[in-house]
Design an enzyme around this catalytic site. Sequence first.
Site, mmCIF file in Angstrom:
data_model
loop_
_atom_site.group_PDB
_atom_site.id
_atom_site.type_symbol
_atom_site.label_atom_id
_atom_site.label_comp_id
_atom_site.label_asym_id
_atom_site.label_seq_id
_atom_site.Cartn_x
_atom_site.Cartn_y
_atom_site.Cartn_z
ATOM 1 N N LYS A 70 2.697 -15.441 2.415
ATOM 2 C CA LYS A 70 2.587 -16.133 1.129
ATOM 3 C C LYS A 70 4.006 -16.472 0.695
ATOM 4 C CE LYS A 70 0.107 -17.463 -2.483
ATOM 5 N NZ LYS A 70 -0.773 -18.648 -2.430
ATOM 6 N N ASP A 93 -11.487 -7.906 7.590
ATOM 7 C CA ASP A 93 -12.884 -7.712 7.180
ATOM 8 C C ASP A 93 -13.619 -9.049 7.133
ATOM 9 O OD1 ASP A 93 -12.756 -5.007 7.000
ATOM 10 O OD2 ASP A 93 -13.459 -4.886 4.924
ATOM 11 N N ASP A 146 -5.839 -6.382 5.722
ATOM 12 C CA ASP A 146 -7.007 -5.615 5.286
ATOM 13 C C ASP A 146 -8.141 -6.588 4.949
ATOM 14 O OD1 ASP A 146 -8.695 -3.719 4.241
ATOM 15 O OD2 ASP A 146 -7.383 -3.099 2.605
ATOM 16 N N ASP A 159 -3.916 -17.876 1.536
ATOM 17 C CA ASP A 159 -5.095 -18.471 0.885
ATOM 18 C C ASP A 159 -5.735 -19.514 1.811
ATOM 19 O OD1 ASP A 159 -2.670 -19.727 0.513
ATOM 20 O OD2 ASP A 159 -3.060 -20.400 -1.526
ATOM 21 N N TYR A 188 0.823 -1.211 0.000
ATOM 22 C CA TYR A 188 0.000 0.000 0.000
ATOM 23 C C TYR A 188 0.859 1.265 0.000
ATOM 24 C CZ TYR A 188 -4.147 -2.822 1.063
ATOM 25 O OH TYR A 188 -5.169 -3.734 1.022
#
Length: 350
Positions: free
Chosen positions: A185, A245, A241, A217, A135
């Site tokens: 990852k 959520d 992020d 994943d 980001y």
Amino acid sequence: MKICVLPGDGIGPEITAEAVRVLKALDLKFEMEEALLGGCAIDAANDPFPPATQKLAKEADAVLLGAVGGPQWDNNPRELRPESGLLRIRKDLGLFANLRPAILYPELANASTLKPEVVAGLDILIVRELTGDIYFGQPRGIEFKNGERFGFNTMHYTESEIRRILRVAFAAARKRNKRVCSVDKMNVLECTQLWRDVAKEVGKEYPDVELSHMLVDNAAMQLVKNPKQFDVMVTGNMFGDILSDEASMLTGSIGMLPSASLDANNKGLYEPSHGSAPDIAGKGVANPLATILSVAMMLRYTFANEAAALRVEAVVKKVLAQGFRTGDIYEAGTRRVGTKEMGDAVLAAL
Ligand code: NAD
């Protein structure tokens, strides 16, 4: 102990008023001062994060925020939008660690879209790094090359950035069930191979906490398959992020979820996970419990007063057991109350 209170917009003033009543009732001698952030600050000072607010927030030990935003400011230029005030205060205070619990009280098990037996009693904490990762990484952009557009971003983390967020996660786990799952990852991304290597190193500093690793994943799948296997999950900005959520939606009750954003010295900004809910603002029906639970996080993380934090959390459980419900968590057979009545019930239980 000084608290800067930023009620903000929409339902913000209604829900922070109840949280402030709880803080006062605890009788812990807090000094509290209010300031403007977001749309109300744009209207009053043409700046979503005015210098007076900046000064107060800097001087305070903790910040309690309601929520910011509303349709009346949606068409403003970016720097005059409420959300830019939020980004600026987070940056200004150096808040790199975002803590979002996802808790589903047994009484609210029907609020989730998942089967009650999968989620009832869920209590996990997602620790998300907030100031690094793809980001913020440079270079980034959209350019024209070889006859077509191409977009690119850069994922990067320094080992010191990884180390400090891992330490926040381990410290939080010590106050809970002493298990940390670090999400990466590493099979594809070098940056997250470093994340895993550093996580293992930091883990050695906390021999009393169990460390596991999971690919992102798989973590996304496990969160819906068997979320109760987790205690603390820690991950980078982008994965966090998405996973935070996903985790909050497991509970189905956004009006119940608090959050904390911390700096290196446990100074923090505490706010509900939801927004300013313009659709119900001014009606006195918003659920104040996420903001009240944010106060519990403030007591735990900034003021290191675990007893007071547990007391506030126990009181919230009690009012739910007594059957008090705001509209967002109401179901037949319970007692529907407004924002202030819910605050009254919490104070009575306290
Ligand atoms: P929202 O969270 O404000 O509302 C989503 C839905 O949940 C609405 O139906 C709302 O009525 C309900 N809801 C939210 N909080 C509730 C509560 N405490 N009690 C009962 N019901 C509640 O999200 P949105 O509608 O996407 O955004 C509205 C505004 O809030 C936008 O301007 C957005 O930018 C802003 N926002 C601010 C923050 C923040 O201040 N941190 C976070 C998210 C969104």
